[in-house]
Design an enzyme around this catalytic site. Structure first.
Site, PDB file in Angstrom:
ATOM      1  N   HIS A   9      58.638 -26.423 -43.365  1.00 41.07           N
ATOM      2  CA  HIS A   9      58.357 -27.260 -44.531  1.00 41.07           C
ATOM      3  C   HIS A   9      57.635 -28.522 -44.078  1.00 41.07           C
ATOM      4  O   HIS A   9      57.287 -28.670 -42.895  1.00 41.07           O
ATOM      5  CB  HIS A   9      59.621 -27.546 -45.332  1.00 41.07           C
ATOM      6  CG  HIS A   9      60.706 -28.269 -44.577  1.00 41.07           C
ATOM      7  ND1 HIS A   9      60.517 -29.493 -43.983  1.00 41.07           N
ATOM      8  CD2 HIS A   9      61.996 -27.928 -44.314  1.00 41.07           C
ATOM      9  CE1 HIS A   9      61.629 -29.891 -43.411  1.00 41.07           C
ATOM     10  NE2 HIS A   9      62.547 -28.955 -43.581  1.00 41.07           N
ATOM     11  N   HIS A  22      58.900 -30.537 -40.894  1.00 46.68           N
ATOM     12  CA  HIS A  22      58.491 -30.007 -39.582  1.00 46.68           C
ATOM     13  C   HIS A  22      57.020 -30.303 -39.330  1.00 46.68           C
ATOM     14  O   HIS A  22      56.616 -30.629 -38.217  1.00 46.68           O
ATOM     15  CB  HIS A  22      58.672 -28.485 -39.520  1.00 46.68           C
ATOM     16  CG  HIS A  22      60.037 -28.018 -39.900  1.00 46.68           C
ATOM     17  ND1 HIS A  22      60.271 -27.196 -40.971  1.00 46.68           N
ATOM     18  CD2 HIS A  22      61.248 -28.270 -39.347  1.00 46.68           C
ATOM     19  CE1 HIS A  22      61.561 -26.960 -41.066  1.00 46.68           C
ATOM     20  NE2 HIS A  22      62.176 -27.607 -40.098  1.00 46.68           N
ATOM     21  N   CYS A  71      79.722 -27.798 -37.699  1.00 48.33           N
ATOM     22  CA  CYS A  71      78.794 -27.587 -38.813  1.00 48.33           C
ATOM     23  C   CYS A  71      77.718 -26.624 -38.357  1.00 48.33           C
ATOM     24  O   CYS A  71      76.944 -26.929 -37.445  1.00 48.33           O
ATOM     25  CB  CYS A  71      78.155 -28.904 -39.266  1.00 48.33           C
ATOM     26  SG  CYS A  71      76.814 -28.593 -40.463  1.00 48.33           S
ATOM     27  N   CYS A  80      74.027 -27.882 -38.733  1.00 51.18           N
ATOM     28  CA  CYS A  80      73.557 -28.749 -37.637  1.00 51.18           C
ATOM     29  C   CYS A  80      73.706 -28.057 -36.289  1.00 51.18           C
ATOM     30  O   CYS A  80      73.207 -28.555 -35.293  1.00 51.18           O
ATOM     31  CB  CYS A  80      74.363 -30.034 -37.514  1.00 51.18           C
ATOM     32  SG  CYS A  80      74.483 -31.070 -38.943  1.00 51.18           S
ATOM     33  N   CYS A 108      79.503 -32.038 -44.470  1.00 51.27           N
ATOM     34  CA  CYS A 108      78.468 -32.574 -43.590  1.00 51.27           C
ATOM     35  C   CYS A 108      77.429 -33.264 -44.480  1.00 51.27           C
ATOM     36  O   CYS A 108      76.921 -32.653 -45.423  1.00 51.27           O
ATOM     37  CB  CYS A 108      77.813 -31.439 -42.808  1.00 51.27           C
ATOM     38  SG  CYS A 108      76.182 -31.878 -42.202  1.00 51.27           S
ATOM     39  N   HIS A 136      73.952 -31.367 -44.632  1.00 49.75           N
ATOM     40  CA  HIS A 136      73.839 -30.018 -45.202  1.00 49.75           C
ATOM     41  C   HIS A 136      74.692 -29.788 -46.443  1.00 49.75           C
ATOM     42  O   HIS A 136      74.605 -28.736 -47.063  1.00 49.75           O
ATOM     43  CB  HIS A 136      74.148 -28.969 -44.118  1.00 49.75           C
ATOM     44  CG  HIS A 136      73.124 -28.972 -43.027  1.00 49.75           C
ATOM     45  ND1 HIS A 136      73.287 -29.690 -41.859  1.00 49.75           N
ATOM     46  CD2 HIS A 136      71.905 -28.408 -42.963  1.00 49.75           C
ATOM     47  CE1 HIS A 136      72.205 -29.553 -41.114  1.00 49.75           C
ATOM     48  NE2 HIS A 136      71.354 -28.783 -41.756  1.00 49.75           N
ATOM     49  N   LYS A 150      67.719 -35.588 -47.969  1.00 53.31           N
ATOM     50  CA  LYS A 150      66.953 -35.029 -46.869  1.00 53.31           C
ATOM     51  C   LYS A 150      66.303 -33.704 -47.286  1.00 53.31           C
ATOM     52  O   LYS A 150      66.946 -32.869 -47.909  1.00 53.31           O
ATOM     53  CB  LYS A 150      67.905 -34.796 -45.692  1.00 53.31           C
ATOM     54  CG  LYS A 150      67.268 -34.058 -44.530  1.00 53.31           C
ATOM     55  CD  LYS A 150      68.297 -33.737 -43.466  1.00 53.31           C
ATOM     56  CE  LYS A 150      67.795 -32.593 -42.603  1.00 53.31           C
ATOM     57  NZ  LYS A 150      68.719 -32.179 -41.573  1.00 53.31           N
ATOM     58  N   LYS A 186      65.657 -26.862 -45.386  1.00 53.55           N
ATOM     59  CA  LYS A 186      65.682 -25.462 -45.807  1.00 53.55           C
ATOM     60  C   LYS A 186      67.038 -25.130 -46.398  1.00 53.55           C
ATOM     61  O   LYS A 186      67.159 -24.468 -47.408  1.00 53.55           O
ATOM     62  CB  LYS A 186      65.452 -24.561 -44.585  1.00 53.55           C
ATOM     63  CG  LYS A 186      64.231 -24.920 -43.815  1.00 53.55           C
ATOM     64  CD  LYS A 186      64.152 -24.183 -42.501  1.00 53.55           C
ATOM     65  CE  LYS A 186      64.641 -25.004 -41.319  1.00 53.55           C
ATOM     66  NZ  LYS A 186      64.012 -24.664 -40.052  1.00 53.55           N
TER      67      LYS A 186
HETATM   68  N1  MSP Z   1      66.382 -26.753 -33.329  1.00 53.37           N
HETATM   69  C1  MSP Z   1      66.768 -28.115 -33.422  1.00 53.37           C
HETATM   70  C2  MSP Z   1      65.968 -28.974 -32.465  1.00 53.37           C
HETATM   71  C3  MSP Z   1      66.030 -28.570 -31.033  1.00 53.37           C
HETATM   72  S1  MSP Z   1      65.013 -29.533 -30.022  1.00 53.37           S
HETATM   73  C4  MSP Z   1      65.422 -29.142 -28.480  1.00 53.37           C
HETATM   74  C5  MSP Z   1      66.535 -28.610 -34.856  1.00 53.37           C
HETATM   75  N2  MSP Z   1      65.664 -27.944 -35.595  1.00 53.37           N
HETATM   76  S2  MSP Z   1      65.258 -28.296 -37.095  1.00 53.37           S
HETATM   77  O1  MSP Z   1      64.323 -27.277 -37.459  1.00 53.37           O
HETATM   78  O2  MSP Z   1      66.409 -28.419 -37.903  1.00 53.37           O
HETATM   79  O3  MSP Z   1      64.592 -29.706 -37.128  1.00 53.37           O
HETATM   80  C6  MSP Z   1      63.785 -30.136 -36.093  1.00 53.37           C
HETATM   81  C7  MSP Z   1      62.967 -31.333 -36.445  1.00 53.37           C
HETATM   82  O4  MSP Z   1      62.163 -31.104 -37.599  1.00 53.37           O
HETATM   83  C8  MSP Z   1      63.692 -32.620 -36.783  1.00 53.37           C
HETATM   84  O5  MSP Z   1      64.237 -33.274 -35.660  1.00 53.37           O
HETATM   85  C9  MSP Z   1      62.525 -33.401 -37.361  1.00 53.37           C
HETATM   86  O6  MSP Z   1      61.657 -33.785 -36.328  1.00 53.37           O
HETATM   87  C10 MSP Z   1      61.848 -32.338 -38.194  1.00 53.37           C
HETATM   88  N3  MSP Z   1      62.361 -32.344 -39.557  1.00 53.37           N
HETATM   89  C11 MSP Z   1      63.159 -31.439 -40.163  1.00 53.37           C
HETATM   90  N4  MSP Z   1      63.399 -31.835 -41.442  1.00 53.37           N
HETATM   91  C12 MSP Z   1      62.747 -33.012 -41.674  1.00 53.37           C
HETATM   92  C13 MSP Z   1      62.572 -33.854 -42.796  1.00 53.37           C
HETATM   93  N5  MSP Z   1      63.132 -33.623 -43.944  1.00 53.37           N
HETATM   94  N6  MSP Z   1      61.759 -34.934 -42.634  1.00 53.37           N
HETATM   95  C14 MSP Z   1      61.097 -35.209 -41.472  1.00 53.37           C
HETATM   96  N7  MSP Z   1      61.274 -34.431 -40.415  1.00 53.37           N
HETATM   97  C15 MSP Z   1      62.134 -33.383 -40.464  1.00 53.37           C
HETATM   98  O7  MSP Z   1      67.139 -29.597 -35.225  1.00 53.37           O
END
Ligand code: MSP
Length: 499
Positions: free
Chosen positions: A18, A21, A128, A131, A145, A148, A291, A294
């Protein structure tokens, strides 16, 4: 020769990418592109990838009735596809299900054990799955949490633990002295605050019958390596532990600071590796104050935005929305306004205006060199803050604000001197201004290369000098007077169509 190694978090494959990311990846991409300009292509390594083990992925694969690996292949491809559309310049895309990564993780965890960093114990508490972390009562809001909005599981299991306590004093010192830089300052404070409060030791493995999808502990096949230990290790395994390591910069979201600023350095020290030099913690996109995630189902699809605005404008809009390092609420209805004001009426209009005046009054050729002081110093000051923001504070959003200040200031000067009248009343003076404004535009084209490469190229093409510009280094490009008089401009399409 200086090198620069930059990473993004690796993303969970429980659902498609999304805008959050995309924000993290595009930000890191901008920084990587800048360093390629500065240090040369071969001296920069940019890593991204996907995090594919653990309960959360297994549960999702089960729901879809797919084998975990098949499910991971599919979602990982979705990430690759979005990054391809966004022309992300990563040098490698790592997957934690890659063979090489798995064997690296096994060696890494064995090193932790051999170096006496691990011990066996029982974990009893909350977990959780969203997370993928052990969570405390204190962190919950209404029993859930906060990220989530789900109740954590109660778990009691025998695990291998990492003796974090042993390493915390050392890490505290490294962070305090900026040997390990945590940016922005408020994140550094937060991490130091956490250390002060005390952070418990953590499990590096989980019972296989509970998790079912992960890498086995080499010395105990009833346990799978905790997904975070598997995931963090990607930054070293991707570069095979040598050459590029240590990373110069990990770009991460604020939800994963504890893992990156405490667990990760401690694991590296224990396994005998150097530490990353810095970590930048960016904020979260929220939608109506919650936040974007997904798991919550309130996501904005990056490809939709891409279809609507095109690549360069999408990147501009998401990077200029909030200060890099702070949270911000998404207001998608503001995108169109900002597109029109900043891109179409701002950069696009200034470019068109100056080129049209040259077309009409200078036979479409670049006039004699000049250096209108006001414009020259505007540019040299902007380059100064550019380097500082890019290389020190990493405020890639401020760089955009400053570039747009140059655009506004140029518009203001054009109106003040009434350039469209000056070309008739004093062509000598007008030509001096026109050359300097063309130079301003050439500089802007260089400044935006890391952000909007296509627009930069289009500008350089229309400025008549693309071949010449291609051969320049960043330092060379920063000098005033790069445009050669007499060259014919190639005025073409407007840069951004009004919406
Ligand atoms: N897999 C772990 C990270 C492991 S790193 C060794 C993880 N993944 S995640 O897909 O949930 O999220 C990773 C990153 O995506 C977040 O740390 C952030 O950089 C970005 N984001 C995810 N959701 C976000 C928002 N809503 N807003 C901005 N960035 C976000 O955690």
């Amino acid at each position: 020769m200086k090198k620069f190694y930059i990473t993004t978090p690796i993303y969970y494959v429980n659902a498609e990418p999304h805008l959050g990311h995309t924000y993290a990846t595009v930000s890191a991409d901008v920084i990587a592109r800048y360093y390629r300009l500065k240090l040369g292509k071969e001296n920069v390594f940019f890593l991204t990838g996907t995090d594919e083990h653990g309960s959360k992925i297994k549960e999702k694969a089960d729901q879809e009735g797919k084998k975990p690996k098949v499910f991971c292949d599919e979602v990982s491809d979705l990430f690759k596809n979005v990054w391809k559309q966004f022309e992300i310049t990563n040098n490698k895309f790592i997957r934690t299900t890659d063979k090489e990564h798995i064997s690296f993780v096994i060696d890494f965890i064995q090193k932790l054990k051999d170096n006496d960093a691990l011990y066996e114990d029982y974990y009893e508490g909350l977990y959780c799955v969203g997370c993928e972390k052990f969570i405390t009562e204190k962190e919950l809001v209404d029993g859930k949490c906060p990220d989530h909005l789900i109740e954590p599981e109660i778990v009691k299991e025998k695990n291998w633990f990492f003796n974090l306590k042993k390493y915390l004093p050392q890490i505290q010192k490294l962070i305090q002295t900026d040997e390990l830089i945590i940016m922005p300052e408020k994140s550094k404070k937060e991490v130091l605050g956490l250390i002060k409060q005390g952070v418990p030791n953590f499990s590096v493995s989980r019972e296989k019958n509970k998790v079912q999808w992960g890498i086995e502990l080499p010395w105990d096949s009833s346990q799978l390596i905790y997904v975070w230990c598997d995931a963090l290790t990607n930054y070293v395994s991707a570069v095979d532990g040598k050459d590029w390591w240590p990373a110069d910069l990990h770009v991460i979201g604020r939800d994963i600071v504890k893992f990156h600023a405490l667990y990760w350095p401690a694991m590296l020290i224990a396994a005998g590796y150097e530490l990353p030099k810095s970590e930048f913690v960016h904020g979260y996109f929220t939608v109506n104050g919650t936040k974007m995630s997904k798991t919550l189902g309130n996501v904005i699809d990056p490809l939709e935005m891409f279809k609507e605005y095109g690549l360069d404008a999408t990147k501009y809009l998401i990077l200029s929305q909030f200060p890099f390092g702070q949270d911000g609420d998404i207001e998608a209805n503001k995108f169109i306004e900002k597109y029109n004001s900043d891109l179409s009426n701002g950069l696009g209009n200034l470019f068109n205006r100056v080129l049209s005046l040259v077309e009409k009054n200078c036979e479409n050729k670049i006039p004699e060199k000049s250096n209108i002081k006001e414009l020259e110093s505007l540019i040299s000051n902007t380059w100064k803050s550019y380097s500082k923001n890019m290389e020190e504070t990493r405020r890639i959003d401020i760089i955009l604000t400053e570039i747009w200040k140059v655009i506004h200031e140029s518009d203001r000067i054009i109106s003040e001197i009434k350039l469209w009248e000056l070309v008739k009343s004093d062509s000598q003076k007008a030509n001096e201004y026109l050359y300097s404004f063309l130079e301003v535009l050439r500089h802007i084209s260089w400044m935006i290369i890391p952000y909007m490469q296509k627009t930069a190229q289009e500008m350089q093409k229309q400025l008549g000098n693309i071949e010449f510009e291609k051969k320049k280094t960043l330092d060379g490009a920063k000098e005033w007077g790069g445009l050669e008089p007499g060259i014919r401009l190639q005025k073409g399409n407007v840069l951004f169509m009004r919406k």
